[in-house]
Design an enzyme around this catalytic site. Sequence first.
Site, PDB file in Angstrom:
ATOM      1  N   GLU A  27       8.059 -14.831 -19.249  1.00  0.00           N
ATOM      2  CA  GLU A  27       7.398 -14.180 -20.381  1.00  0.00           C
ATOM      3  C   GLU A  27       8.270 -13.023 -20.854  1.00  0.00           C
ATOM      4  O   GLU A  27       8.963 -12.390 -20.044  1.00  0.00           O
ATOM      5  CB  GLU A  27       6.012 -13.660 -19.944  1.00  0.00           C
ATOM      6  CG  GLU A  27       5.295 -12.893 -21.056  1.00  0.00           C
ATOM      7  CD  GLU A  27       3.830 -12.579 -20.751  1.00  0.00           C
ATOM      8  OE1 GLU A  27       3.362 -12.873 -19.638  1.00  0.00           O
ATOM      9  OE2 GLU A  27       3.165 -12.044 -21.657  1.00  0.00           O
ATOM     10  N   ASN A  72       0.350 -13.024 -22.396  1.00  0.00           N
ATOM     11  CA  ASN A  72      -0.256 -12.182 -23.427  1.00  0.00           C
ATOM     12  C   ASN A  72       0.709 -11.944 -24.580  1.00  0.00           C
ATOM     13  O   ASN A  72       0.292 -11.773 -25.729  1.00  0.00           O
ATOM     14  CB  ASN A  72      -0.684 -10.839 -22.823  1.00  0.00           C
ATOM     15  CG  ASN A  72      -1.767 -11.009 -21.761  1.00  0.00           C
ATOM     16  OD1 ASN A  72      -2.413 -12.040 -21.682  1.00  0.00           O
ATOM     17  ND2 ASN A  72      -1.952  -9.988 -20.932  1.00  0.00           N
ATOM     18  N   ASN A 169      -2.929 -18.697 -25.150  1.00  0.00           N
ATOM     19  CA  ASN A 169      -2.936 -18.139 -23.794  1.00  0.00           C
ATOM     20  C   ASN A 169      -4.196 -17.317 -23.568  1.00  0.00           C
ATOM     21  O   ASN A 169      -4.528 -16.443 -24.379  1.00  0.00           O
ATOM     22  CB  ASN A 169      -1.722 -17.211 -23.611  1.00  0.00           C
ATOM     23  CG  ASN A 169      -1.713 -16.538 -22.252  1.00  0.00           C
ATOM     24  OD1 ASN A 169      -1.496 -17.200 -21.231  1.00  0.00           O
ATOM     25  ND2 ASN A 169      -1.962 -15.241 -22.208  1.00  0.00           N
ATOM     26  N   GLU A 170      -4.899 -17.604 -22.491  1.00  0.00           N
ATOM     27  CA  GLU A 170      -6.051 -16.790 -22.037  1.00  0.00           C
ATOM     28  C   GLU A 170      -6.928 -16.328 -23.198  1.00  0.00           C
ATOM     29  O   GLU A 170      -7.249 -15.127 -23.313  1.00  0.00           O
ATOM     30  CB  GLU A 170      -5.556 -15.593 -21.221  1.00  0.00           C
ATOM     31  CG  GLU A 170      -4.917 -16.006 -19.922  1.00  0.00           C
ATOM     32  CD  GLU A 170      -4.654 -14.857 -18.943  1.00  0.00           C
ATOM     33  OE1 GLU A 170      -4.758 -13.680 -19.333  1.00  0.00           O
ATOM     34  OE2 GLU A 170      -4.330 -15.158 -17.778  1.00  0.00           O
ATOM     35  N   TYR A 241      -4.903 -14.754  -9.951  1.00  0.00           N
ATOM     36  CA  TYR A 241      -4.034 -13.810  -9.235  1.00  0.00           C
ATOM     37  C   TYR A 241      -4.829 -13.203  -8.088  1.00  0.00           C
ATOM     38  O   TYR A 241      -6.022 -12.936  -8.235  1.00  0.00           O
ATOM     39  CB  TYR A 241      -3.558 -12.702 -10.175  1.00  0.00           C
ATOM     40  CG  TYR A 241      -2.625 -13.198 -11.262  1.00  0.00           C
ATOM     41  CD1 TYR A 241      -1.293 -13.465 -10.990  1.00  0.00           C
ATOM     42  CD2 TYR A 241      -3.085 -13.403 -12.562  1.00  0.00           C
ATOM     43  CE1 TYR A 241      -0.420 -13.911 -11.979  1.00  0.00           C
ATOM     44  CE2 TYR A 241      -2.226 -13.857 -13.566  1.00  0.00           C
ATOM     45  CZ  TYR A 241      -0.894 -14.102 -13.265  1.00  0.00           C
ATOM     46  OH  TYR A 241      -0.047 -14.551 -14.240  1.00  0.00           O
ATOM     47  N   GLU A 289      -0.765 -20.275 -14.424  1.00  0.00           N
ATOM     48  CA  GLU A 289      -0.437 -18.932 -13.934  1.00  0.00           C
ATOM     49  C   GLU A 289      -1.143 -18.765 -12.592  1.00  0.00           C
ATOM     50  O   GLU A 289      -2.375 -18.848 -12.530  1.00  0.00           O
ATOM     51  CB  GLU A 289      -0.897 -17.823 -14.888  1.00  0.00           C
ATOM     52  CG  GLU A 289      -0.040 -17.680 -16.124  1.00  0.00           C
ATOM     53  CD  GLU A 289      -0.390 -16.454 -16.963  1.00  0.00           C
ATOM     54  OE1 GLU A 289      -0.754 -15.411 -16.385  1.00  0.00           O
ATOM     55  OE2 GLU A 289      -0.309 -16.573 -18.193  1.00  0.00           O
ATOM     56  N   GLN A 346       5.527 -14.606 -12.100  1.00  0.00           N
ATOM     57  CA  GLN A 346       6.503 -15.136 -13.028  1.00  0.00           C
ATOM     58  C   GLN A 346       7.790 -15.376 -12.254  1.00  0.00           C
ATOM     59  O   GLN A 346       7.770 -15.282 -11.041  1.00  0.00           O
ATOM     60  CB  GLN A 346       6.693 -14.154 -14.183  1.00  0.00           C
ATOM     61  CG  GLN A 346       5.380 -13.939 -14.951  1.00  0.00           C
ATOM     62  CD  GLN A 346       5.506 -13.169 -16.246  1.00  0.00           C
ATOM     63  OE1 GLN A 346       6.572 -12.775 -16.675  1.00  0.00           O
ATOM     64  NE2 GLN A 346       4.364 -12.924 -16.885  1.00  0.00           N
TER      65      GLN A 346
END
Length: 492
Positions: A27, A72, A169-170, A241, A289, A346
């Site tokens: 990212e 993000n 994304n999200e 996460y 992720e 990442q």
Amino acid sequence: MIEGRIVIDPALRVGPVRRRTFGSFVEHLGRCVYTGIYEPEHPSADEDGFRGDVLALTRELGVTTVRYPGGNFVSAYRWEDGIGPVAERPARPDPAWHSTEPNLFGVDEFMAWARKAGVEPMMAVNLGTRGVAEALDLLEYCNLPPGTHWASRRPVPEPYDVRIWCLGNEMDGPWQIGHKTAREYGRLAAETARAMRMLDPDLELVACGSSSSTMPTFGAWEEVVLEETYDLVDHISCHAYYEEQDGDLDSFLASAVDMDHFIDTVVAKADEVGARLGARKRIQVSFDEWNVWYQSRWADATPDGWPVAPPLLEDDYHLADAVVVGGLLIALLRHTDRVAAACQAQLVNVIAPIRTEPVGPARRQPTFHPFAQAARHAAGDVLDVQPESPRRETAKYGPVPVLDAVAARDPETGRTTVFAVNRSTTDPLDLTITVQTSAAEATTLADSDPYARNTAADPDRVTPRPNPDVVVDGDHVRVVLPPVSWNVIHLA
Ligand code: AHR
């Protein structure tokens, strides 16, 4: 010493090992791109400005697929800023990470880097500030032959031929630029998917699922999004996460319990929607992720001003983090029948297995090793090994078995590899494997201190070492797994 057992039985096949299980994520965030994979001033940089040491470590890590450019970041990104002559590219504020994006690295640089790294690109389109038109433009740029506006601007005539695309994304997260309700997002994702398939029918498309299993909309979000997109997408995403909280190492080491539950719930939801719609197709999971991330440490880490590539989210990992990463890899492999892709987030510097110093060395964090070993040795079929062991009470998940394991068996060679973690913080585990084998050997990632780290001065303190405590005994192999350890056991 506690005891544990597993069984190797080719009849307990879950499904094939999917190479995309070993994906990663780049990212435009912190130093992942700039001074991570791209640093023209670095002594190891090649003619494109890519760090040679990071390319070598990426190959060693065994990464198969890399998601790009966010995260993000993608939700306010204008991909056109990152193409054409570098001197003419604009610098823009990146609102997601309060940084300045210089646009020295864009789609073309990423594709060139991916080719050198030997990884498959997985692109994300911006469905935060943008929509169908810009997604089509980017797809045209990447996948169509020269002859139309954007495809002709590509610096190489051959299309990049990107097969797998994330639709935003999200979008369930209130922090996301352009955050939407499930219905709003589902409609936009459906229209974007429909249009993208008109340009390139064979794409694999990923709809945004939940940003974590603790989101208040978890479950309901997947249901609505899939009602809108079921026929048009192939995968639904999961993001997760984990971090040790309040000194609760036992719960942290059991993080894979949450990942198992997350995947099982999303699969059940997807199948329920499919059954309601009378669909034969089954939606797969893209766990695009996942990692250990000490989010609580970085909660107030917004940079002052608008720096270029500030050091952000640079977690220093220790042995226990690596054992959790190993456990999460076991959970992903165990679900290989439904998890089609996964990306450890990442790749470099930002919550990453590889750490670089600007104009200095690059090193492997402890979390590098379970990923590299699983990516290298998981081949053929995934086998459920039915682990049995004592349970340990955890505050978050109740009683959890201390042993977790999965195996991969290559049907061509018969070679079987077991991946196992001992989550006990106190006791070695005497593991008995029921299997017909003539030889066995093992490596173990362990340390007397579960918080041992790799540092610039001691970059290989936490690294896999041969395990001498392996015995082949008739129809059994016995191996001792130290407390808080990740283990790879090769059976002939
Ligand atoms: O990987 C870091 C961030 O975590 C990503 O930008 C976002 O998608 C997630 O919340």
